[in-house]
Enzyme design. Structure first.
Site, PDB file in Angstrom:
ATOM      1  N   ILE A 132       0.860  -1.181   0.000  1.00  9.84           N
ATOM      2  CA  ILE A 132       0.000   0.000   0.000  1.00  9.84           C
ATOM      3  C   ILE A 132       0.894   1.227   0.000  1.00  9.84           C
ATOM      4  O   ILE A 132       1.772   1.368   0.854  1.00  9.84           O
ATOM      5  CB  ILE A 132      -0.936   0.000   1.227  1.00  9.84           C
ATOM      6  CG1 ILE A 132      -1.861  -1.210   1.191  1.00  9.84           C
ATOM      7  CG2 ILE A 132      -1.749   1.294   1.262  1.00  9.84           C
ATOM      8  CD1 ILE A 132      -2.680  -1.389   2.452  1.00  9.84           C
ATOM      9  N   HIS A 155      -7.754  -3.620  -9.580  1.00  7.80           N
ATOM     10  CA  HIS A 155      -8.177  -4.483  -8.475  1.00  7.80           C
ATOM     11  C   HIS A 155      -9.226  -5.466  -8.996  1.00  7.80           C
ATOM     12  O   HIS A 155     -10.122  -5.067  -9.755  1.00  7.80           O
ATOM     13  CB  HIS A 155      -8.763  -3.631  -7.341  1.00  7.80           C
ATOM     14  CG  HIS A 155      -9.162  -4.438  -6.148  1.00  7.80           C
ATOM     15  ND1 HIS A 155      -8.237  -5.001  -5.293  1.00  7.80           N
ATOM     16  CD2 HIS A 155     -10.379  -4.814  -5.678  1.00  7.80           C
ATOM     17  CE1 HIS A 155      -8.876  -5.668  -4.337  1.00  7.80           C
ATOM     18  NE2 HIS A 155     -10.170  -5.569  -4.553  1.00  7.80           N
TER      19      HIS A 155
END
Length: 203
Positions: A92, A109
């Site tokens: 992240i 995603h």
């Protein structure tokens, strides 16, 4: 021509789809460098095969996440990167990195965001019993799998689907819409307004 930097941690199948689109003349862009946080990642081998600069940056060699990300930024700046593309990058990004490349970091995603963020999105979809799954290309922001949505593609969920079979069908769509999103960006047709993406002159 749009200069791209790719962040990848694994096999780089989405990286390959972007390379293929460039090679086919469908995407007017150039991948300047591929960076991985994993030594020996197959994505680095893919880059080398096509003569693309590639670099392993070891996160453990830095005292902080910010220092690690600064090392990535330094490499991206060296190659004049205008768009950062996350292709299976399993970290992240911090607000520090995202702010530096605001609305210039794309991620993909394997779900129809905002549903099923995080890991094992396909399993989450199956566990919930949804009838449509899919994938989303979005700009990364300070959250996890949040940020303005650029493109999405839906995939029907079959009664006998497993996590693996669903993931495989979603991946086909990932390979289609990721280069498309980059193409739209390269043509100056992607605009972020009030936290939402507007695509100019959409067919």
């Amino acid at each position: 021509m749009l200069k791209i930097g790719v962040l990848a941690s694994g096999r780089g199948s989405n990286l390959q789809s972007i390379i293929d689109s460039i090679e086919a003349g469908e995407l007017q862009a150039e991948i300047k460098v591929v960076i991985s946080d994993k030594e020996g990642a197959k994505a680095l081998d893919r880059a080398a095969k096509y003569g693309i600069a590639n670099k392993y940056i070891n996160p453990k060699a830095y005292e902080s996440k910010e220092n690690f990300e600064q090392a990535m930024i330094d490499v991206l700046k060296k190659y004049g990167v205008e768009l950062v593309v996350m292709a299976g990058f399993m970290r992240i990004l911090s607000p520090y990195f995202v702010r530096y490349y605001r609305n210039r970091v794309m991620n993909i995603h394997p779900s129809l965001l905002p549903s099923f963020t995080g890991l094992h999105a396909q399993k989450q979809a199956l566990d919930y019993g949804v009838k449509l799954a899919g994938c989303t290309v979005h700009f990364a922001d300070e959250g996890m799998d949040t940020g303005p949505i650029i493109l999405q593609a839906a995939v029907p969920v079959k009664d006998d689907d497993t996590e693996e079979t669903l993931a495989k069908r979603i991946l086909v769509e990932e390979h289609r819409i990721y280069p498309e999103a980059i193409r739209l960006f390269s043509e100056g047709r992607v605009e972020v307004k009030d936290g939402k993406v507007k695509i100019k002159n959409r067919e």
